[in-house]
Design an enzyme around this catalytic site. Structure first.
Site, short mmCIF file in Angstrom:
data_model
loop_
_atom_site.label_atom_id
_atom_site.label_comp_id
_atom_site.label_asym_id
_atom_site.label_seq_id
_atom_site.Cartn_x
_atom_site.Cartn_y
_atom_site.Cartn_z
N ILE A 1 -10.51 -22.79 -8.98
CA ILE A 1 -8.92 -22.38 -8.36
C ILE A 1 -7.82 -22.42 -7.62
O ILE A 1 -7.91 -23.83 -7.14
CB ILE A 1 -10.18 -21.71 -6.57
CG1 ILE A 1 -11.56 -20.92 -6.87
CG2 ILE A 1 -8.93 -20.59 -6.00
CD1 ILE A 1 -11.87 -19.66 -8.21
N VAL B 1 -15.56 -28.92 -10.03
CA VAL B 1 -14.61 -29.32 -11.59
C VAL B 1 -13.91 -30.52 -11.84
O VAL B 1 -13.51 -31.53 -12.67
CB VAL B 1 -13.76 -27.73 -11.83
CG1 VAL B 1 -12.65 -27.85 -10.53
CG2 VAL B 1 -13.49 -27.96 -13.19
N ASP B 2 -13.74 -30.78 -10.24
CA ASP B 2 -13.17 -32.40 -9.46
C ASP B 2 -13.95 -33.61 -10.82
O ASP B 2 -14.49 -34.66 -9.85
CB ASP B 2 -12.60 -32.54 -8.42
CG ASP B 2 -13.19 -32.96 -7.50
OD1 ASP B 2 -14.49 -31.78 -8.24
OD2 ASP B 2 -13.68 -32.86 -6.57
N HIS C 1 -27.86 -37.02 -3.74
CA HIS C 1 -26.57 -37.33 -3.70
C HIS C 1 -26.09 -38.87 -3.25
O HIS C 1 -26.99 -39.44 -3.52
CB HIS C 1 -26.44 -36.83 -2.12
CG HIS C 1 -24.76 -36.88 -1.63
ND1 HIS C 1 -24.16 -38.70 -1.02
CD2 HIS C 1 -23.64 -35.91 -0.99
CE1 HIS C 1 -23.00 -38.23 -1.24
NE2 HIS C 1 -23.10 -36.51 -0.55
N THR D 1 -26.94 -36.20 6.38
CA THR D 1 -26.42 -35.11 7.39
C THR D 1 -26.87 -33.57 6.85
O THR D 1 -25.98 -32.61 6.41
CB THR D 1 -24.97 -35.22 6.60
OG1 THR D 1 -24.92 -35.36 5.23
CG2 THR D 1 -24.72 -37.14 7.12
N GLU E 1 -23.25 -26.98 0.78
CA GLU E 1 -24.31 -28.26 0.39
C GLU E 1 -25.19 -28.41 1.38
O GLU E 1 -26.48 -28.77 1.18
CB GLU E 1 -23.16 -29.34 0.32
CG GLU E 1 -24.14 -30.00 0.38
CD GLU E 1 -23.60 -31.86 0.00
OE1 GLU E 1 -23.00 -32.33 -1.41
OE2 GLU E 1 -23.45 -32.23 1.27
C1 5GW Z 1 -8.86 -26.79 -1.54
C2 5GW Z 1 -8.92 -27.17 -0.46
C3 5GW Z 1 -10.22 -28.22 -0.09
C4 5GW Z 1 -11.40 -28.18 -0.91
C5 5GW Z 1 -11.77 -27.57 -2.27
C6 5GW Z 1 -10.90 -26.89 -2.44
C7 5GW Z 1 -10.79 -25.78 -4.26
C8 5GW Z 1 -11.73 -26.27 -4.36
C9 5GW Z 1 -9.91 -25.28 -4.86
O1 5GW Z 1 -8.77 -24.37 -4.29
N1 5GW Z 1 -10.26 -24.66 -5.55
C10 5GW Z 1 -11.19 -24.65 -6.17
O2 5GW Z 1 -11.56 -24.34 -7.25
N2 5GW Z 1 -12.68 -25.73 -5.46
C11 5GW Z 1 -13.25 -25.78 -6.16
O3 5GW Z 1 -14.97 -25.75 -5.38
C12 5GW Z 1 -13.74 -26.78 -7.35
O4 5GW Z 1 -15.16 -26.18 -8.02
C13 5GW Z 1 -13.72 -27.51 -6.51
O5 5GW Z 1 -14.55 -29.26 -7.41
C14 5GW Z 1 -14.88 -26.99 -5.37
C15 5GW Z 1 -15.64 -27.79 -4.25
O6 5GW Z 1 -14.95 -28.79 -3.98
P1 5GW Z 1 -14.55 -29.78 -4.05
O7 5GW Z 1 -14.03 -31.03 -5.00
O8 5GW Z 1 -12.60 -30.28 -4.18
O9 5GW Z 1 -15.58 -30.80 -2.70
P2 5GW Z 1 -15.44 -32.77 -3.06
O10 5GW Z 1 -16.39 -32.36 -2.38
O11 5GW Z 1 -16.20 -32.67 -4.31
O12 5GW Z 1 -14.21 -32.98 -2.38
MN MN Z 2 -15.56 -32.00 -6.08
#
Ligand code: 5GW
Ligand code: MN
Length: 350
Positions: free
Chosen positions: A120, A209-210, A230, A242, A300
């Site tokens: 997104i 996705v990251d 985790h 947590t 989570e």
């Molecule tokens: C945007 C801002 C902060 C946190 C997440 C988003 C975000 C997440 C986004 O703008 N667009 C999006 O597609 N995501 C989806 O949520 C992605 O698939 C992403 O991998 C997932 C979880 O967010 P992450 O990866 O930023 O969370 P962490 O805990 O891996 O850092």
């Molecule tokens: Mn992530």
């Protein structure tokens, strides 16, 4: 000694020297042709031998034999880690399974695996690496559907796909709060599981996705319902997990409960089990919302609550969800699925 000398003497006396040369040469020729005949006919007859004898085999085995080392009861490959939960769910580590056997089993079932991912807003930038590395390492040799949920379908990169693999782009709405983007995945997964995935795939693997694939992630992960340890808590005590600790939240877990702390970024199972999980988590998130509370780690936290009362049938080790910021502990023989470093300020809420 005398006996031998006598025999040679008889031969020497019987044939002229020139005849002896011809005879020696033709004997050599016979042996050479014989050897060649043996080698070439041997390879083909071996194959037909196996097939013909095996078709008459009671077990009707038509495949080539699979050769592998016997499982060791007294010297298991990974006795340094927990390989089985108290409810007899395997914990998947390198060295605990045989890919060849598992691939054969899943190929026979002609299984199709759905890999779901949300991209997104700015997160579409992660898709290229994600898909390219998945083509190299994810479910190699099996049928795969990539389901990409995005609000920017035109920005989904075109990646070359191997046979039996498809990309399906699903357009979804965007939410202004990142917490909402993350949590709404549960709602969309439950909706599409019921509407579409149930007709198209056997299993779903639901991931962030990251990420990039860095080593094999295959059918060894598949089971009715699976979760992943985790990477920050696999060695931690229960009290440091947590979980959501406020009883007002639907995700609340009392301090004297809990098996593992599961990562929200990779879980899955059969479409039916993923449907049940995502529906339950989405409903719990909605109840929290109505009560003006949001769980500490959003979906989570709800996933962890769900897994506590619906035990996963398989658990993935942190090999399946690693972040190099945590170093490279000895216990980790493979880093299969890795977090891609991101510039939080630049990537989020754009
Ligand atoms: C945007 C801002 C902060 C946190 C997440 C988003 C975000 C997440 C986004 O703008 N667009 C999006 O597609 N995501 C989806 O949520 C992605 O698939 C992403 O991998 C997932 C979880 O967010 P992450 O990866 O930023 O969370 P962490 O805990 O891996 O850092
Ligand atoms: Mn992530």
């Amino acid at each position: 000694m005398d006996k031998h000398q006598g025999k040679t003497g008889v031969v020497k006396g019987y044939f002229p020297k020139s005849h002896l040369h011809v005879m020696g040469f033709s004997t050599l020729l016979c042996f050479s042709f014989g050897y060649l005949w043996y080698v070439f006919s041997g390879t083909s007859s071996k194959v037909s031998d196996t097939t013909s004898s095996n078709t008459q085999d009671f077990h009707n085995i038509k495949k080539p034999r699979m050769i592998y080392t016997k499982p060791q009861i007294l010297k298991p490959p990974r006795c340094d880690v927990l390989m089985m939960t108290p409810w007899f769910a395997p914990i998947v580590w390198e060295g605990t399974y045989n890919s060849e056997i598992l691939n054969e089993q899943f190929r026979q079932r002609n299984v199709t695996v759905g890999l779901t991912v949300f991209a997104i807003k700015k997160y579409v930038v992660f898709l290229k690496t994600f898909l390219e590395t998945a083509e190299t390492y994810f479910m190699v040799g099996h049928r795969v559907n990539y389901y990409i949920f995005t609000d920017r379908p035109e920005e989904v990169p075109k990646v070359a796909l191997k046979e039996g693999r498809n990309v399906v782009v699903l357009q979804v709405q965007n939410y202004p709060r990142w917490q909402e983007i993350s949590m709404r995945r549960m709602e969309m997964l439950s909706y599409f599981s019921q509407q579409r995935f149930i007709n198209e795939v056997s299993y779903l693997v639901c991931v962030d996705v990251d990420m990039r694939f860095n080593d094999q992630v295959g059918v060894e992960i598949l089971s009715d319902l699976f979760g992943t340890l985790h990477p920050g808590f696999y060695a931690a005590e229960r009290r440091s997990f947590t979980y959501e600790r406020r009883p007002a939240s639907q995700a609340y877990v009392p301090s004297d409960e809990g098996d593992f702390y599961y990562m929200g970024s990779i879980f899955g199972g059969t479409v039916m089990e993923v449907y049940k999980l995502t529906k339950k988590c989405h409903e719990a998130i909605m109840v929290d919302k109505a009560n003006g509370i949001e769980a500490i780690w959003q979906e989570e936290s709800h996933l962890n609550k769900y897994f506590l009362y619906h035990k996963p049938t398989k658990i993935l080790s942190p090999e399946y969800m690693w972040d190099d910021n945590l170093g490279r502990p000895e216990i980790l023989k493979k880093r299969r699925f890795l977090a891609v470093p991101k510039n939080h300020a630049a990537i989020r809420n754009k």
